[in-house]
Scaffold this motif. Sequence first.
Motif: not given
Length: 229
Positions: A4-27
Amino acid sequence: MFTGIIEEIGEITAIAPAGDGWRLTVRAPKAASDAVHGESIAVSGVCLTVVGSTADTFDTDVMKQTLDVAAIGGATVGTRVNIEKAMPVGARLGGHIVQGHVDGVGDVLEVRPGAQWSVLRISLPRDLAPLVVDKGSISVDGTSLTVSAVSDAPSTGSGTGAAGSGTGDWFEVSLIPETLAATTLGSRVVGDRVNLETDILARHVERLLAFRAADTGADRAAATEGGSR
């Protein structure tokens, strides 16, 4: 396993459908710099598996169940997220034991800024309320925090707080300047939804007591039946 010690703040740069879920790209340059396929990274408290990476991004699949139970289901491109890589064996446990398994979602009810810190009041689903205690540990969007206040337990026979009602349950956390600056919690406003993970020790105790109570009830029923013959 995380702390629970956060190392950095990232940002979601892409969301693509993957079946009934998602594929996320996180910077997240720090996490992505040495990310390897198959390792676990907590994204705002959700344990996800790396399926690909570049020098400053990583890809991960999010299944439908996770989207249904976690606040990440409402994420969009540009959403900022808390990032923590899994804890190596032998490292210091700076926060508390966090699994990255979200128990539920809470809503920010109140933000009370102070001179150097801020207090958040967050709603608590009724089934999680017994697991949260004053001065206990809780993970909010993957951040290890200490509960600074909690709503009262319902009085027996009061008629309020019936199972499943979820009426009026809340907890508060007090955020120091470091937490405000190093996590997404510093930008939270009333109405925001956050991921909650309760203390694993409390969950184990609740489960144990449930079985003990069931066994005791069965024993009493058997004794009563035997005595009536």
